[in-house]
Motif scaffolding. Structure first.
Motif, PDB file in Angstrom:
ATOM      1  N   VAL A 153       0.861  -1.437   0.091  1.00  0.00           N
ATOM      2  CA  VAL A 153      -0.110   0.022   0.062  1.00  0.00           C
ATOM      3  C   VAL A 153       0.774   1.166   0.206  1.00  0.00           C
ATOM      4  O   VAL A 153       1.559   1.202   0.840  1.00  0.00           O
ATOM      5  N   PHE A 154       0.541   2.157  -0.701  1.00  0.00           N
ATOM      6  CA  PHE A 154       1.379   3.481  -0.783  1.00  0.00           C
ATOM      7  C   PHE A 154       0.205   4.473  -0.592  1.00  0.00           C
ATOM      8  O   PHE A 154      -0.855   4.601  -0.775  1.00  0.00           O
ATOM      9  N   PHE A 155       0.724   5.561   0.156  1.00  0.00           N
ATOM     10  CA  PHE A 155      -0.094   6.448   1.063  1.00  0.00           C
ATOM     11  C   PHE A 155       0.459   8.118   0.608  1.00  0.00           C
ATOM     12  O   PHE A 155       1.662   8.018   0.675  1.00  0.00           O
ATOM     13  N   TRP A 156      -0.530   8.967   0.084  1.00  0.00           N
ATOM     14  CA  TRP A 156      -0.090  10.153  -0.139  1.00  0.00           C
ATOM     15  C   TRP A 156      -0.635  11.095   0.881  1.00  0.00           C
ATOM     16  O   TRP A 156      -1.915  11.037   1.141  1.00  0.00           O
ATOM     17  N   LEU A 157       0.326  11.827   1.413  1.00  0.00           N
ATOM     18  CA  LEU A 157      -0.381  12.618   2.642  1.00  0.00           C
ATOM     19  C   LEU A 157      -1.056  13.782   2.170  1.00  0.00           C
ATOM     20  O   LEU A 157      -0.317  14.482   1.131  1.00  0.00           O
ATOM     21  N   LYS A 158      -2.002  14.088   2.897  1.00  0.00           N
ATOM     22  CA  LYS A 158      -2.482  15.499   2.559  1.00  0.00           C
ATOM     23  C   LYS A 158      -1.382  16.556   2.758  1.00  0.00           C
ATOM     24  O   LYS A 158      -1.648  17.638   2.126  1.00  0.00           O
ATOM     25  N   ASN A 159      -0.743  16.544   3.883  1.00  0.00           N
ATOM     26  CA  ASN A 159       0.333  17.498   3.997  1.00  0.00           C
ATOM     27  C   ASN A 159       1.743  16.987   4.048  1.00  0.00           C
ATOM     28  O   ASN A 159       2.189  16.392   4.983  1.00  0.00           O
ATOM     29  N   PRO A 160       2.277  16.697   2.821  1.00  0.00           N
ATOM     30  CA  PRO A 160       3.378  15.851   2.570  1.00  0.00           C
ATOM     31  C   PRO A 160       4.664  16.311   3.144  1.00  0.00           C
ATOM     32  O   PRO A 160       5.587  15.510   3.401  1.00  0.00           O
ATOM     33  N   ASP A 161       4.478  17.603   3.737  1.00  0.00           N
ATOM     34  CA  ASP A 161       5.698  18.356   4.375  1.00  0.00           C
ATOM     35  C   ASP A 161       5.630  18.025   5.721  1.00  0.00           C
ATOM     36  O   ASP A 161       6.612  18.425   6.499  1.00  0.00           O
ATOM     37  N   SER A 162       4.489  17.525   6.377  1.00  0.00           N
ATOM     38  CA  SER A 162       4.196  17.352   7.858  1.00  0.00           C
ATOM     39  C   SER A 162       4.874  16.013   8.390  1.00  0.00           C
ATOM     40  O   SER A 162       4.607  15.152   8.102  1.00  0.00           O
ATOM     41  N   GLN A 163       6.123  16.314   9.261  1.00  0.00           N
ATOM     42  CA  GLN A 163       6.742  15.337   9.690  1.00  0.00           C
ATOM     43  C   GLN A 163       5.828  14.617  10.755  1.00  0.00           C
ATOM     44  O   GLN A 163       5.731  13.347  11.025  1.00  0.00           O
ATOM     45  N   THR A 164       4.955  15.535  11.501  1.00  0.00           N
ATOM     46  CA  THR A 164       4.020  15.031  12.580  1.00  0.00           C
ATOM     47  C   THR A 164       3.129  14.179  11.805  1.00  0.00           C
ATOM     48  O   THR A 164       2.756  12.976  12.590  1.00  0.00           O
ATOM     49  N   ASP A 165       2.431  14.432  10.775  1.00  0.00           N
ATOM     50  CA  ASP A 165       1.540  13.613   9.950  1.00  0.00           C
ATOM     51  C   ASP A 165       2.175  12.286   9.569  1.00  0.00           C
ATOM     52  O   ASP A 165       1.688  11.236   9.659  1.00  0.00           O
ATOM     53  N   ARG A 166       3.348  12.411   9.170  1.00  0.00           N
ATOM     54  CA  ARG A 166       4.121  11.219   8.529  1.00  0.00           C
ATOM     55  C   ARG A 166       4.281  10.094   9.821  1.00  0.00           C
ATOM     56  O   ARG A 166       4.201   9.047   9.566  1.00  0.00           O
ATOM     57  N   ASP A 167       4.561  10.953  10.866  1.00  0.00           N
ATOM     58  CA  ASP A 167       5.014   9.932  11.978  1.00  0.00           C
ATOM     59  C   ASP A 167       3.917   9.150  12.548  1.00  0.00           C
ATOM     60  O   ASP A 167       3.789   8.110  13.091  1.00  0.00           O
ATOM     61  N   GLN A 168       2.788   9.927  12.506  1.00  0.00           N
ATOM     62  CA  GLN A 168       1.410   9.524  13.087  1.00  0.00           C
ATOM     63  C   GLN A 168       0.913   8.136  12.184  1.00  0.00           C
ATOM     64  O   GLN A 168       0.461   7.363  12.630  1.00  0.00           O
ATOM     65  N   LEU A 169       1.076   8.469  10.801  1.00  0.00           N
ATOM     66  CA  LEU A 169       0.655   7.469   9.881  1.00  0.00           C
ATOM     67  C   LEU A 169       1.575   6.246  10.209  1.00  0.00           C
ATOM     68  O   LEU A 169       1.111   5.120  10.196  1.00  0.00           O
ATOM     69  N   ILE A 170       2.895   6.440  10.227  1.00  0.00           N
ATOM     70  CA  ILE A 170       3.703   5.236  10.439  1.00  0.00           C
ATOM     71  C   ILE A 170       3.492   4.427  11.701  1.00  0.00           C
ATOM     72  O   ILE A 170       3.384   3.289  11.686  1.00  0.00           O
ATOM     73  N   LYS A 171       3.189   5.323  12.637  1.00  0.00           N
ATOM     74  CA  LYS A 171       2.872   4.401  14.015  1.00  0.00           C
ATOM     75  C   LYS A 171       1.480   3.761  13.792  1.00  0.00           C
ATOM     76  O   LYS A 171       1.175   2.508  14.446  1.00  0.00           O
ATOM     77  N   GLY A 172       0.650   4.397  13.178  1.00  0.00           N
ATOM     78  CA  GLY A 172      -0.649   3.835  12.911  1.00  0.00           C
ATOM     79  C   GLY A 172      -0.620   2.469  12.138  1.00  0.00           C
ATOM     80  O   GLY A 172      -1.032   1.225  12.443  1.00  0.00           O
ATOM     81  N   ILE A 173       0.267   2.497  11.124  1.00  0.00           N
ATOM     82  CA  ILE A 173       0.669   1.235  10.164  1.00  0.00           C
ATOM     83  C   ILE A 173       0.969   0.045  11.114  1.00  0.00           C
ATOM     84  O   ILE A 173       0.930  -1.174  10.852  1.00  0.00           O
ATOM     85  N   LYS A 174       1.912   0.594  11.972  1.00  0.00           N
ATOM     86  CA  LYS A 174       2.871  -0.357  12.982  1.00  0.00           C
ATOM     87  C   LYS A 174       1.878  -1.106  13.606  1.00  0.00           C
ATOM     88  O   LYS A 174       2.420  -2.429  14.126  1.00  0.00           O
ATOM     89  N   THR A 175       0.636  -0.692  14.114  1.00  0.00           N
ATOM     90  CA  THR A 175      -0.166  -1.256  14.609  1.00  0.00           C
ATOM     91  C   THR A 175      -0.809  -2.581  13.916  1.00  0.00           C
ATOM     92  O   THR A 175      -1.221  -3.625  14.641  1.00  0.00           O
ATOM     93  N   LEU A 176      -0.758  -2.561  12.724  1.00  0.00           N
ATOM     94  CA  LEU A 176      -1.371  -3.499  11.946  1.00  0.00           C
ATOM     95  C   LEU A 176      -0.587  -4.930  11.980  1.00  0.00           C
ATOM     96  O   LEU A 176      -0.984  -5.972  11.949  1.00  0.00           O
ATOM     97  N   LYS A 177       0.635  -4.997  12.631  1.00  0.00           N
ATOM     98  CA  LYS A 177       1.559  -6.229  13.029  1.00  0.00           C
ATOM     99  C   LYS A 177       0.886  -6.857  13.996  1.00  0.00           C
ATOM    100  O   LYS A 177       1.245  -8.055  14.250  1.00  0.00           O
ATOM    101  N   LYS A 178      -0.029  -6.246  14.891  1.00  0.00           N
ATOM    102  CA  LYS A 178      -0.673  -7.034  15.845  1.00  0.00           C
ATOM    103  C   LYS A 178      -1.744  -8.224  15.338  1.00  0.00           C
ATOM    104  O   LYS A 178      -2.179  -8.939  16.066  1.00  0.00           O
ATOM    105  N   ILE A 179      -2.189  -7.793  14.065  1.00  0.00           N
ATOM    106  CA  ILE A 179      -3.011  -8.663  13.360  1.00  0.00           C
ATOM    107  C   ILE A 179      -2.676 -10.095  13.204  1.00  0.00           C
ATOM    108  O   ILE A 179      -1.461 -10.206  12.520  1.00  0.00           O
ATOM    109  N   GLU A 180      -3.181 -11.149  13.742  1.00  0.00           N
ATOM    110  CA  GLU A 180      -2.666 -12.596  13.685  1.00  0.00           C
ATOM    111  C   GLU A 180      -2.171 -13.069  12.293  1.00  0.00           C
ATOM    112  O   GLU A 180      -1.191 -13.920  12.227  1.00  0.00           O
ATOM    113  N   THR A 181      -2.773 -12.539  11.420  1.00  0.00           N
ATOM    114  CA  THR A 181      -2.701 -13.225  10.165  1.00  0.00           C
ATOM    115  C   THR A 181      -1.649 -12.449   9.292  1.00  0.00           C
ATOM    116  O   THR A 181      -0.995 -13.021   8.169  1.00  0.00           O
TER     117      THR A 181
END
Length: 135
Positions: free
Chosen positions: A40-68
């Motif tokens: 999956v590729f994501f285009w940020l609404k605010n591509p220059d925002s390090q905060t938004d990028r970090d928040q998205l990365i943190k959210g994506i990393k929660t997906l590793k908790k899914i058992e499959t």
């Protein structure tokens, strides 16, 4: 004590090297662990925002908790050579690996995945998905 010959030494070294090489080789191509890939590729609404990028990365990393989800790689655009065939317009990428299509289907409706979408969808303007099955 008998002095070892050079020929015997070289023969022994060759056997050790061959054994090491064989043990490092995969047993079979059929034993590849994850034949289903979800990229999956994501285009940020605010591509220059390090905060938004970090928040998205943190959210994506929660997906590793899914058992499959067998493995996960989260990445950002690499500063490689600019060429016509390279698309570097996206901001963040997730690469998920599954054992089978059923596992990928489970992921799609899993509460953690749905929570990720709920919490992070406001961050992106575009999402592009490539689902890949090993040929």
């Amino acid at each position: 004590m008998k002095k070892p010959s050079r020929r015997k030494f070289l023969g022994t070294a060759a056997l050790i090297a061959a054994g090491t090489a064989v043990s490092a080789m995969p047993l079979s191509d059929k034993n590849k662990p994850y034949p289903v890939v979800h990229h999956v590729f994501f285009w940020l609404k605010n591509p220059d925002s390090q905060t938004d990028r970090d928040q998205l990365i943190k959210g994506i990393k929660t997906l590793k908790k899914i058992e499959t989800v067998q493995d996960i790689h989260v990445g950002v655009v690499a500063s490689t050579e600019k060429r016509e065939v390279i698309d570097s317009s996206w901001s963040v990428s997730e690469l998920l690996f599954f054992n089978d299509l059923e596992g990928q289907a489970t992921y799609q409706t899993h509460p953690i995945h749905l929570e990720f979408i709920k919490n992070c969808s406001h961050l992106w303007s575009k999402v592009l998905v490539y689902d890949i099955l090993e040929a």
